[in-house]
Design a protein around this motif. Structure first.
Motif, PDB file in Angstrom:
ATOM      1  N   LEU A 129       0.842  -1.198   0.000  1.00 30.44           N
ATOM      2  CA  LEU A 129       0.000   0.000   0.000  1.00 30.44           C
ATOM      3  C   LEU A 129       0.873   1.242   0.000  1.00 30.44           C
ATOM      4  CD1 LEU A 129      -2.711   1.548   0.369  1.00 30.44           C
ATOM      5  CD2 LEU A 129      -2.373   1.287   2.843  1.00 30.44           C
TER       6      LEU A 129
ATOM      7  N   ASP B 213       0.044   5.185   0.330  1.00 31.71           N
ATOM      8  CA  ASP B 213      -1.029   6.130   0.623  1.00 31.71           C
ATOM      9  C   ASP B 213      -0.461   7.546   0.691  1.00 31.71           C
ATOM     10  OD1 ASP B 213      -3.282   7.467   1.375  1.00 31.71           O
ATOM     11  OD2 ASP B 213      -3.411   6.609   3.395  1.00 31.71           O
ATOM     12  N   ASP B 214      -0.705   8.320  -0.361  1.00 32.47           N
ATOM     13  CA  ASP B 214      -0.305   9.727  -0.416  1.00 32.47           C
ATOM     14  C   ASP B 214      -1.517  10.542  -0.859  1.00 32.47           C
ATOM     15  OD1 ASP B 214       1.258  11.972  -0.260  1.00 32.47           O
ATOM     16  OD2 ASP B 214       2.206  11.698  -2.214  1.00 32.47           O
ATOM     17  N   SER B 215      -2.647  10.246  -0.204  1.00 34.71           N
ATOM     18  CA  SER B 215      -3.915  10.842  -0.624  1.00 34.71           C
ATOM     19  C   SER B 215      -4.069  12.296  -0.200  1.00 34.71           C
ATOM     20  CB  SER B 215      -5.082  10.028  -0.055  1.00 34.71           C
ATOM     21  OG  SER B 215      -4.987   9.923   1.356  1.00 34.71           O
TER      22      SER B 215
ATOM     23  N   GLY C 211      -2.540   7.295  -4.768  1.00 38.81           N
ATOM     24  CA  GLY C 211      -2.635   6.038  -4.041  1.00 38.81           C
ATOM     25  C   GLY C 211      -2.295   4.867  -4.944  1.00 38.81           C
TER      26      GLY C 211
ATOM     27  N   THR D 105       3.958   2.590   1.788  1.00 36.84           N
ATOM     28  CA  THR D 105       3.641   2.756   3.208  1.00 36.84           C
ATOM     29  C   THR D 105       3.908   1.480   3.980  1.00 36.84           C
ATOM     30  OG1 THR D 105       1.935   4.362   2.595  1.00 36.84           O
ATOM     31  CG2 THR D 105       1.872   3.472   4.836  1.00 36.84           C
TER      32      THR D 105
END
Length: 290
Positions: A78, A80-82, A89, A279
């Motif tokens: 995963l 996650d850089d939203s 993502g 992540t």
């Protein structure tokens, strides 16, 4: 006559402590043997990393001990850089099968392939998905016993240009390296190694190569032979054409030896530095060691 009988009795009495000493020495050597038996759980390292930077087992430091086994890995990663300004993502899931075949006393071959990979990318609301197959790797390994408690292996591994995820061009590569395993008593083991991977991308007739050295070190603790936990870390760099820190990733997990020569393992990784923005990576293994 008396001297002959005395000599025979002396030799017999001396043979007893010599035999006991030999048995103790042999048993001690076996106890200190670095390579695990099938019923022992402290057997690694487990191949980690995340696609596409580390497909199958390419770039992963292997075991230092010869053996024959078959393993299935379910891996999820995963990114996650939203949050702003990224709005990005990436979710990746893949299934890898890896087999090893022992040849001779200390050598072995390996074949690994990502049977199925599914990647979902969301970049600022623009989503893309797609399953893929490959690429596979093949490798040859040669082990050495440095001391009764230390095992060392050198290896070469090739990345084969078979990957349905690529719309154009191919990727291949060669990897060289070595691994070591050291037993520290009956409950503790340390292992690790170095690798030098050279992936090569060929697009529109032009070749683009890289040199990526990596290092791994970890320690294992076995509260009992059939169960072991481990923790350590890995480092990957790019030294050519552009020197770059790719990732520093702590890793931890456990491995359990089951019945019928089966084993189960879990590996968790969380990159903390480098250009790899993943992540978390989690891998579940199910293996069979005949």
């Amino acid at each position: 006559m008396t001297r002959r009988m005395t000599g025979r009795m002396t030799r017999r009495w001396l043979a007893i402590p010599m035999g006991v000493a030999l048995a103790l020495a042999t048993g001690g050597a076996r106890a200190a043997d670095a390579c695990p038996e099938r019923w022992e759980a402290a057997a690694g390292p487990l191949p980690g990393g995340a696609q596409p930077s580390q497909p199958a087992d390419f770039g992963a430091v292997p075991e230092a001990c010869a053996g024959s086994d078959l393993a299935l890995r379910l891996r999820g990663a995963l990114l996650d850089d939203s949050a702003a300004p990224g709005f990005f993502g990436d979710v990746l899931a893949d299934v890898m099968v890896r087999g090893r075949r022992r040849i001779g006393g200390h050598g072995w071959l390996s074949l690994a392939v990502d049977l199925f990979s599914y990647r979902y990318v969301n970049d600022g609301g623009l989503a893309s998905t797609g399953p893929s197959f490959g690429p596979p790797t093949v490798g040859y390994y040669q082990g050495f016993t440095v001391t009764p408690g230390t095992a060392v292996a050198i290896y070469s591994r090739a990345l084969l240009p078979l990957d349905t995820a690529r719309q154009s061009g191919i990727e291949t590569g060669l990897e060289l390296g070595g691994s070591v395993r050291k037993g520290l008593g009956h409950r503790w083991v340390v292992d690790g190694g170095l690798s030098l991977a050279g992936p090569l991308d060929i697009v529109a007739g032009q070749a683009h190569g890289r040199l990526e050295p990596a290092a791994l070190a970890e320690g294992w603790f076995s509260p009992r032979p059939a169960l072991a936990v481990f923790a350590g870390g890995a480092l990957r760099l790019e030294v050519a054409p552009t020197p770059t820190l790719l990732t520093i990733v702590p890793r931890a997990g456990l491995r359990a030896a089951l019945r019928q020569s089966l084993w189960l393992a879990f590996l968790a990784e969380a990159p903390v530095a480098g250009t790899d923005r993943t992540t978390v990576i989690a891998s579940l293994f199910l293996g069979w060691s005949p």
